[in-house]
Design a protein around this motif. Structure first.
Motif, PDB file in Angstrom:
ATOM      1  N   SER A  17      15.868  -3.709  -0.901  1.00  0.00           N
ATOM      2  CA  SER A  17      14.466  -3.385  -0.779  1.00  0.00           C
ATOM      3  C   SER A  17      13.944  -2.445   0.313  1.00  0.00           C
ATOM      4  O   SER A  17      14.906  -2.234   1.210  1.00  0.00           O
ATOM      5  CB  SER A  17      13.732  -4.699  -0.740  1.00  0.00           C
ATOM      6  N   VAL A  18      12.766  -1.794   0.035  1.00  0.00           N
ATOM      7  CA  VAL A  18      12.086  -1.063   1.169  1.00  0.00           C
ATOM      8  C   VAL A  18      11.029  -1.752   2.135  1.00  0.00           C
ATOM      9  O   VAL A  18      10.155  -2.335   1.349  1.00  0.00           O
ATOM     10  CB  VAL A  18      11.461   0.245   0.497  1.00  0.00           C
ATOM     11  N   ALA A  19      11.300  -2.001   3.167  1.00  0.00           N
ATOM     12  CA  ALA A  19      10.543  -2.759   4.002  1.00  0.00           C
ATOM     13  C   ALA A  19       9.176  -2.445   3.811  1.00  0.00           C
ATOM     14  O   ALA A  19       8.683  -1.091   3.787  1.00  0.00           O
ATOM     15  CB  ALA A  19      10.998  -2.619   5.385  1.00  0.00           C
ATOM     16  N   THR A  25       4.178   2.634   3.764  1.00  0.00           N
ATOM     17  CA  THR A  25       4.932   2.397   2.504  1.00  0.00           C
ATOM     18  C   THR A  25       3.282   2.219   1.615  1.00  0.00           C
ATOM     19  O   THR A  25       2.947   1.113   0.914  1.00  0.00           O
ATOM     20  CB  THR A  25       5.281   1.058   2.197  1.00  0.00           C
ATOM     21  N   THR A  26       2.606   3.365   1.481  1.00  0.00           N
ATOM     22  CA  THR A  26       1.329   3.313   0.452  1.00  0.00           C
ATOM     23  C   THR A  26       1.833   3.473  -0.893  1.00  0.00           C
ATOM     24  O   THR A  26       2.893   3.713  -1.267  1.00  0.00           O
ATOM     25  CB  THR A  26       0.335   4.478   1.154  1.00  0.00           C
ATOM     26  N   LYS A  27       0.761   3.421  -1.890  1.00  0.00           N
ATOM     27  CA  LYS A  27       1.180   3.514  -3.204  1.00  0.00           C
ATOM     28  C   LYS A  27       1.601   5.060  -3.583  1.00  0.00           C
ATOM     29  O   LYS A  27       2.270   5.246  -4.569  1.00  0.00           O
ATOM     30  CB  LYS A  27       0.032   3.375  -4.194  1.00  0.00           C
ATOM     31  N   ASP A  28       1.019   6.320  -2.670  1.00  0.00           N
ATOM     32  CA  ASP A  28       1.628   7.696  -2.865  1.00  0.00           C
ATOM     33  C   ASP A  28       3.161   7.391  -2.566  1.00  0.00           C
ATOM     34  O   ASP A  28       4.090   8.035  -3.175  1.00  0.00           O
ATOM     35  CB  ASP A  28       0.955   8.332  -1.830  1.00  0.00           C
ATOM     36  N   LEU A  42       9.964  -2.616  -3.977  1.00  0.00           N
ATOM     37  CA  LEU A  42       9.220  -1.812  -3.158  1.00  0.00           C
ATOM     38  C   LEU A  42       8.219  -2.610  -2.514  1.00  0.00           C
ATOM     39  O   LEU A  42       7.841  -3.688  -3.255  1.00  0.00           O
ATOM     40  CB  LEU A  42       8.559  -0.791  -3.834  1.00  0.00           C
ATOM     41  N   TYR A  43       7.652  -2.747  -1.485  1.00  0.00           N
ATOM     42  CA  TYR A  43       6.651  -3.417  -0.643  1.00  0.00           C
ATOM     43  C   TYR A  43       5.544  -2.775  -0.543  1.00  0.00           C
ATOM     44  O   TYR A  43       5.592  -1.671  -0.095  1.00  0.00           O
ATOM     45  CB  TYR A  43       7.021  -4.120   0.504  1.00  0.00           C
ATOM     46  N   THR A  44       4.234  -3.479  -0.400  1.00  0.00           N
ATOM     47  CA  THR A  44       3.139  -2.730   0.170  1.00  0.00           C
ATOM     48  C   THR A  44       3.105  -2.821   1.502  1.00  0.00           C
ATOM     49  O   THR A  44       4.005  -3.640   2.215  1.00  0.00           O
ATOM     50  CB  THR A  44       1.990  -3.793  -0.426  1.00  0.00           C
ATOM     51  N   GLU A  45       2.189  -2.078   2.094  1.00  0.00           N
ATOM     52  CA  GLU A  45       1.922  -2.144   3.656  1.00  0.00           C
ATOM     53  C   GLU A  45       1.619  -3.506   3.855  1.00  0.00           C
ATOM     54  O   GLU A  45       1.048  -4.475   3.011  1.00  0.00           O
ATOM     55  CB  GLU A  45       0.962  -1.266   3.974  1.00  0.00           C
ATOM     56  N   MET A  46       1.626  -4.166   5.030  1.00  0.00           N
ATOM     57  CA  MET A  46       0.796  -5.634   4.983  1.00  0.00           C
ATOM     58  C   MET A  46      -0.601  -5.386   4.769  1.00  0.00           C
ATOM     59  O   MET A  46      -1.231  -4.564   5.433  1.00  0.00           O
ATOM     60  CB  MET A  46       1.291  -6.034   6.372  1.00  0.00           C
ATOM     61  N   VAL A  47      -1.063  -6.475   4.076  1.00  0.00           N
ATOM     62  CA  VAL A  47      -2.604  -6.197   3.894  1.00  0.00           C
ATOM     63  C   VAL A  47      -3.019  -7.489   4.443  1.00  0.00           C
ATOM     64  O   VAL A  47      -2.625  -8.645   3.858  1.00  0.00           O
ATOM     65  CB  VAL A  47      -2.915  -6.046   2.325  1.00  0.00           C
ATOM     66  N   THR A  48      -4.164  -7.510   5.290  1.00  0.00           N
ATOM     67  CA  THR A  48      -4.637  -8.782   5.753  1.00  0.00           C
ATOM     68  C   THR A  48      -5.450  -9.549   4.815  1.00  0.00           C
ATOM     69  O   THR A  48      -6.073  -8.649   3.742  1.00  0.00           O
ATOM     70  CB  THR A  48      -5.234  -8.544   7.129  1.00  0.00           C
ATOM     71  N   GLU A  67       5.371   1.763 -10.333  1.00  0.00           N
ATOM     72  CA  GLU A  67       5.981   1.336  -8.881  1.00  0.00           C
ATOM     73  C   GLU A  67       6.847   0.294  -8.998  1.00  0.00           C
ATOM     74  O   GLU A  67       7.621  -0.204  -8.178  1.00  0.00           O
ATOM     75  CB  GLU A  67       5.055   1.107  -8.002  1.00  0.00           C
ATOM     76  N   GLN A  68       6.603  -0.439 -10.167  1.00  0.00           N
ATOM     77  CA  GLN A  68       7.367  -1.938 -10.125  1.00  0.00           C
ATOM     78  C   GLN A  68       8.751  -1.676 -10.167  1.00  0.00           C
ATOM     79  O   GLN A  68       9.439  -0.654 -10.897  1.00  0.00           O
ATOM     80  CB  GLN A  68       6.905  -2.451 -11.716  1.00  0.00           C
ATOM     81  N   PRO A  69       9.354  -2.878  -9.609  1.00  0.00           N
ATOM     82  CA  PRO A  69       9.153  -3.892  -9.356  1.00  0.00           C
ATOM     83  C   PRO A  69       8.552  -3.889  -7.713  1.00  0.00           C
ATOM     84  O   PRO A  69       9.215  -3.082  -6.754  1.00  0.00           O
ATOM     85  CB  PRO A  69      10.553  -4.826  -9.025  1.00  0.00           C
ATOM     86  N   VAL A  70       7.191  -4.209  -7.642  1.00  0.00           N
ATOM     87  CA  VAL A  70       6.535  -4.116  -6.149  1.00  0.00           C
ATOM     88  C   VAL A  70       6.023  -5.396  -5.721  1.00  0.00           C
ATOM     89  O   VAL A  70       5.628  -6.284  -6.603  1.00  0.00           O
ATOM     90  CB  VAL A  70       5.541  -3.357  -6.319  1.00  0.00           C
ATOM     91  N   VAL A  71       6.254  -5.713  -4.396  1.00  0.00           N
ATOM     92  CA  VAL A  71       5.817  -6.966  -3.744  1.00  0.00           C
ATOM     93  C   VAL A  71       4.543  -6.784  -2.836  1.00  0.00           C
ATOM     94  O   VAL A  71       4.517  -5.846  -2.004  1.00  0.00           O
ATOM     95  CB  VAL A  71       6.821  -7.547  -2.867  1.00  0.00           C
ATOM     96  N   LEU A  72       3.814  -7.665  -2.996  1.00  0.00           N
ATOM     97  CA  LEU A  72       2.435  -7.504  -2.107  1.00  0.00           C
ATOM     98  C   LEU A  72       2.754  -8.446  -0.834  1.00  0.00           C
ATOM     99  O   LEU A  72       3.124  -9.659  -0.870  1.00  0.00           O
ATOM    100  CB  LEU A  72       1.404  -8.265  -2.878  1.00  0.00           C
ATOM    101  N   GLN A  73       2.710  -7.581   0.356  1.00  0.00           N
ATOM    102  CA  GLN A  73       2.763  -8.421   1.520  1.00  0.00           C
ATOM    103  C   GLN A  73       1.500  -8.601   2.184  1.00  0.00           C
ATOM    104  O   GLN A  73       0.646  -7.738   2.444  1.00  0.00           O
ATOM    105  CB  GLN A  73       3.591  -7.808   2.682  1.00  0.00           C
TER     106      GLN A  73
END
Length: 342
Positions: A17-19, A25-28, A42-48, A67-73
């Motif tokens: 995975s990419v941290a 790690t924006t969607k671009d 792939l991971y999103t940036e941390m979103v509060t 982008e899939q597979p992508v994880v929401l942090q």
């Protein structure tokens, strides 16, 4: 390019995975990174939770199906808010939800987010339990091996065991402590020594848990070594500054053919054109592709041509691509000539 609302699919193994990296790690970037490797997670940036619940949820949660597979942090410490945001993430089509218990920034500490939560394993367990109850997709934690006065392996193990008691099976472990009261966030990424053996030991002593290692990992060789001891590997800054390492990993681990960098840019151009047509500034896109030719002749000129607002149109990017092609061809011709002479 379509927005995501997909059913989740099983993730590839071994897990690479990419941290999640703030502002990176924006969607671009994620769209660009996906072109190198179809299997890396792939991971999103941390979103509060506050940004989602009280801000622009669509902007923070939307992503491209490519982008899939992508994880929401997520970042937060309120179980109810985290549960609600986890459900929203599932509804948007994320494969998994991750809770940030590793970010060392002062700003998130003040809001009880990130690495400071390692001092409160019971609260983290409560948060994870609430998130799990809200969704049908995996929920897991990214954490440090310790913080401040809690630096021992035994304290990390207590944290993991407390959270694992909720049924959480997956832990992404950054193999450095975070000194929240002594170092800046940047220093906390480099100064505390890496303690990979602590992560290996965690896997040996808790073999039923899925342990993914993070911190200072840069090469295919590093990755293969870690996979002898743990279940997965997360790569951070190297995947951003030298994204071709993702292609090399695909070739080494899944026997994917190595893509041509110019082919990647050809596939990236329609995305750039559409982003520009939708009003995105060129600079927020080009900053993510500066590392495409890392370690190749002409790479510095590529970065110079695209950074600092110099590239304003698609034609500017096409010209930079042409310059790179010429630089590589000159180098290949030079090497071929001198090899014949030798």
């Amino acid at each position: 390019m379509t927005e995501s609302h997909l059913k989740t699919e099983p993730l590839p193994t071994p897990r690479i995975s990419v941290a999640p990296m703030m502002d990176w790690t924006t969607k671009d970037y994620r769209y660009f990174a996906r072109l190198f490797n179809p299997n890396v997670v792939l991971y999103t940036e941390m979103v509060t939770t506050g940004a989602i619940l009280f801000g622009d949820a669509v902007r923070h949660l939307s992503f491209n199906t490519e982008e899939q597979p992508v994880v929401l942090q997520l970042g937060g410490s309120n179980p109810k808010d985290l549960a609600l945001c986890s459900k929203m993430g599932q509804d948007y089509g994320y494969q998994e939800i991750n809770l940030n218990v590793g970010c060392p920034s002062d700003r998130v500490q003040n809001n009880k987010i990130g690495a400071c939560l390692m001092a409160e394993p019971d609260l983290v367990a409560e948060c994870i339990a609430a998130m799990q109850n809200a969704v049908d997709i995996p929920v897991h934690v990214k954490h440090r091996i310790g913080i401040d006065d809690m630096q021992s392996y035994e304290e990390m193990l207590h944290f993991v065991d407390t959270v694992a008691a909720t049924g959480c099976q997956h832990f992404v472990v950054h193999a450095r402590i975070a000194l929240l009261n002594g170092l800046s966030p940047k220093e906390n990424r480099d100064v505390p020594p890496l303690r990979y053996e602590d992560v290996y030991r965690l896997k040996r002593e808790r073999p039923h848990l899925y342990i993914e290692i993070n911190g200072g990992i840069k090469t295919v060789e590093d990755t293969k070594l870690h996979l002898q001891h743990v279940d997965g590997v997360m790569i951070g800054r190297e995947a951003y500054h030298n994204p071709y390492v993702l292609a090399e990993l695909g070739h080494a681990l899944w026997q994917d053919p190595l893509p041509n960098r110019f082919d990647i840019m050809e596939r990236m151009m329609p995305y750039i054109e559409q982003r520009l047509a939708n009003g995105a500034p060129m600079s927020i896109i080009t900053r993510h592709i500066l590392g495409l030719f890392q370690n190749l002749p002409g790479a510095r000129k590529w970065r110079q041509a695209l950074s600092g607002g110099k590239a304003k149109t698609v034609d500017d990017i096409l010209f930079a691509i042409q310059q790179m092609q010429e630089a590589i061809e000159r180098t290949e011709l030079y090497l071929a000539t001198h090899q014949r002479e030798d």
